[in-house]
Design a protein around this motif. Sequence first.
Motif, short mmCIF file in Angstrom:
data_model
loop_
_atom_site.label_atom_id
_atom_site.label_comp_id
_atom_site.label_asym_id
_atom_site.label_seq_id
_atom_site.Cartn_x
_atom_site.Cartn_y
_atom_site.Cartn_z
N ILE A 1 0.86 -1.18 0.00
CA ILE A 1 0.00 0.00 0.00
C ILE A 1 0.90 1.23 0.00
CG2 ILE A 1 -1.74 1.31 1.26
CD1 ILE A 1 -2.79 -1.26 2.39
N PHE A 2 0.71 2.08 -0.99
CA PHE A 2 1.42 3.36 -1.07
C PHE A 2 0.46 4.45 -0.57
CE2 PHE A 2 3.78 0.64 -3.75
CZ PHE A 2 5.03 1.19 -3.98
N PHE A 3 0.93 5.30 0.33
CA PHE A 3 0.08 6.40 0.80
C PHE A 3 0.95 7.62 1.11
CE2 PHE A 3 1.07 3.47 4.21
CZ PHE A 3 1.49 4.26 5.25
N SER A 4 0.35 8.79 0.87
CA SER A 4 1.10 10.03 1.00
C SER A 4 0.17 11.15 1.46
CB SER A 4 1.75 10.41 -0.33
OG SER A 4 0.75 10.71 -1.30
N SER A 5 0.78 12.25 1.85
CA SER A 5 0.07 13.45 2.27
C SER A 5 0.82 14.66 1.74
CB SER A 5 -0.04 13.50 3.81
OG SER A 5 1.25 13.50 4.39
N ARG A 6 0.38 15.82 2.15
CA ARG A 6 1.05 17.05 1.70
C ARG A 6 2.34 17.23 2.50
NH1 ARG A 6 -1.07 21.08 -1.45
NH2 ARG A 6 -0.01 23.09 -1.40
N ARG A 7 3.27 16.34 2.27
CA ARG A 7 4.55 16.33 2.97
C ARG A 7 5.66 16.02 1.97
NH1 ARG A 7 1.37 18.10 6.00
NH2 ARG A 7 0.96 17.51 8.19
N ARG A 8 6.89 16.09 2.43
CA ARG A 8 8.04 15.79 1.59
C ARG A 8 8.38 14.30 1.58
NH1 ARG A 8 11.53 20.10 0.18
NH2 ARG A 8 10.80 22.13 0.91
N TYR A 9 7.50 13.47 2.06
CA TYR A 9 7.77 12.04 2.14
C TYR A 9 6.48 11.28 1.86
CZ TYR A 9 5.87 12.98 6.79
OH TYR A 9 5.08 13.42 7.83
N PHE A 10 6.61 9.98 1.60
CA PHE A 10 5.46 9.09 1.52
C PHE A 10 5.85 7.76 2.15
CE2 PHE A 10 7.87 8.32 -2.36
CZ PHE A 10 7.80 6.94 -2.53
N HIS A 11 4.86 6.91 2.38
CA HIS A 11 5.07 5.64 3.07
C HIS A 11 4.65 4.47 2.17
CE1 HIS A 11 4.85 8.42 6.53
NE2 HIS A 11 5.68 7.56 7.12
N ILE A 12 5.27 3.33 2.44
CA ILE A 12 4.91 2.07 1.77
C ILE A 12 4.68 1.03 2.85
CG2 ILE A 12 5.61 0.30 0.14
CD1 ILE A 12 7.42 2.33 -1.19
N TRP A 13 3.51 0.43 2.85
CA TRP A 13 3.14 -0.59 3.82
C TRP A 13 3.19 -1.95 3.11
CZ3 TRP A 13 -2.29 -0.88 6.57
CH2 TRP A 13 -2.29 -1.95 7.46
N ASP A 14 4.15 -2.77 3.48
CA ASP A 14 4.27 -4.10 2.91
C ASP A 14 3.35 -5.04 3.68
OD1 ASP A 14 4.99 -6.52 1.84
OD2 ASP A 14 7.15 -6.17 1.95
N LEU A 15 2.27 -5.47 3.03
CA LEU A 15 1.28 -6.31 3.70
C LEU A 15 1.80 -7.71 3.98
CD1 LEU A 15 -1.97 -5.27 1.80
CD2 LEU A 15 -1.16 -4.45 4.00
N ALA A 16 2.78 -8.17 3.23
CA ALA A 16 3.30 -9.52 3.42
C ALA A 16 4.11 -9.62 4.71
CB ALA A 16 4.14 -9.94 2.23
N THR A 17 4.86 -8.59 5.04
CA THR A 17 5.72 -8.62 6.23
C THR A 17 5.24 -7.69 7.34
OG1 THR A 17 7.16 -6.89 5.31
CG2 THR A 17 7.69 -9.18 4.79
N GLY A 18 4.38 -6.74 7.02
CA GLY A 18 3.94 -5.77 8.01
C GLY A 18 4.87 -4.59 8.18
N LYS A 19 5.95 -4.54 7.40
CA LYS A 19 6.92 -3.45 7.53
C LYS A 19 6.41 -2.21 6.80
CE LYS A 19 11.73 -2.23 6.55
NZ LYS A 19 13.01 -2.67 5.94
N ILE A 20 6.65 -1.06 7.39
CA ILE A 20 6.26 0.23 6.81
C ILE A 20 7.52 1.04 6.57
CG2 ILE A 20 4.93 2.34 7.14
CD1 ILE A 20 3.07 0.75 8.93
N SER A 21 7.75 1.41 5.32
CA SER A 21 8.94 2.17 4.93
C SER A 21 8.56 3.62 4.66
CB SER A 21 9.58 1.56 3.68
OG SER A 21 9.88 0.19 3.88
N LYS A 22 9.46 4.49 5.00
CA LYS A 22 9.27 5.92 4.78
C LYS A 22 10.28 6.41 3.75
CE LYS A 22 9.19 10.38 7.21
NZ LYS A 22 9.35 11.03 8.53
#
Length: 620
Positions: free
Chosen positions: A341-362
């Motif tokens: 899952i890719f998700f973002s906001s009005r910021r200089r970064y976005f996040h990626i949520w890996d559903l297989a492992t539960g890890k969230i990357s910034k």
Amino acid sequence: MARQNSKGRGGELQKPPQRRPLIRDESPELGDGIESGEPLEKDETELALEKAVFGDDEGFKEGLRLHMHEQNGMSSSADSVHEAKQEVDEEEEGLEGLDDADLFFVDSGSSTKPHDLAMSGIHTTKNEAIHQGDAPAWEDSDDERITVSLASNPRLRKLRHAETDDVVNGMEYMRRLREQFERLYPVPEWANPSASKVNGGKKKRRRPSGTGSTSDEAEFADDTSIDSESLSAQPLARLLQNVNSLNHQPAAQSSTGKKLRPEVIDIQRLKDVGATQPSAITSLSFHPVHPLLLSSGPASTIYLHHLSPAAPSPNPLITSLHIRSSPLTTAALQPPTGSKIFFSSRRRYFHIWDLATGKISKISRIYGHEDEQRSMERFKLSKCGRWMGLVGSARKGGGVVNVLEASTCQWVAQVRVEGKGGVADFDWWGNGEGMTVFGKAGEAVEWSLREQKVVARWIDEGAVGITVVTLGGTRNNNNKTNNAPLGPDRWIAVGSQSGIVNIYDRTTWLTPPTKTKTSTSIPTLTLPTRPKPLKSFDQLTTPISHLHFSPNAHLLLMASRWKRDALRLVHLPSCTVYRNWPTSSTPLGRISAVAFSARGDDMFAVGNEQGRLRLWEVRG
């Protein structure tokens, strides 16, 4: 009454009788040395009343003595004396210590069944409360006398244990309501200490958060609050371990799908998804494999619901993820597997949520392009899932779209459009080998990722404030067509500020391939500078905010968030607008997000600014 004559018989005035003074008493019994102004002695009645109201010295001293004995650890003899006095006082109180329910009863007729049920319900509830150690802190005696008929009210019939159950008292009614609620919404693990001990005493480590998300919608619900220091969540396999229907791979659907009639559509509203969310719903995305629906909004929370409208508890919440201080604007599941899952906001970064492992990357920056990408709120993933396009924030000399590789988030290329206002919108080709980018002035750029250059330019008819663009459909399943200069997409729809939607058939922009005995040539591009649209739709009068083709390209959904219930469905390829839906009573509201099911034309979701998420099923 007649007025009395003040004169006597002789005509002389009579003197009024002398009254005895109340204070001054000249009786010789008082003695000569006592002044006549002193008060009289108090009788027994007055002394008893004064003692009851103000107390006396003896009672004050006795209470003080008992208090001192209690503080200093008085012997048991003094305690027994004190208890004996309390028992005497309670006996003297008589009926004052009884409850109102014991003093009175309600005569409900000759039948004693309600009263018997009420008494049995009282004892059952109280015994259960004492046994569980959760006795209520306060009880209303009126609840014991209320009777409720379960059979007469259709909404209460589900509370009956048998068909013969009819009248229950208030306590039994509350107990059955509690049972029904716990049946639909079981007690979570954090609120059940005994279950935690059985499971090995494992506790989740959660950081304190003032804005943590909560949800009590279903038995699969599990909410997680994360910040920049703790980016992790449960993997999808663990979230779905209790949902048997999700662990099986769905059957592949036909590429053609069901055939729809023009002008009239058979559509049915399904159960709403979840409760009202705390903010507007700005992003919706169906999972390509499992019956899951992703939703998000400015409340900084992502929700994953299991789509099961026919279940006893329809469309339960599986999990939610809260990102602190990040009002989400865009969230999408990565095709074709939906593993991230890719998700973002009005910021200089976005996040990626890996559903297989539960890890969230910034992902905090794009090296070498920080000045052009100061905000990552607008992005789109390619339909093949390999690429990610980010609309740049720089508008000097036009606008830019930065292309990243979805797996590594490394910068790959950049697409630039000329004109004032920057990039209005863009969409990926169906094969992920290029994109169509629109500037706000109305000029479109067809950009090929394989060749890293612009292959065509054209201008939309009207060209009045382009707001949104989308591609959909396929010309055919020929591999040669997939390698065509403009990709395999057949339709392109363009929305504008005036509410006009133009739809173009991209097949007419290519010359048909020539066939020989040995090979077949690739179609060549013959795109005019100002092509004519196949159809223009003017049913909406406010700026177009949403355009979506169904996966099989049998439907086009167009909507505007600037007016209530501003949504229309278009049948393809006839390009006719359905006239029987939506109606004036369709609860759409101000539409803020729409999405079609990734597995066919049978379902689509609509989210509005009130936080409601509604489902519809297309039947034919």
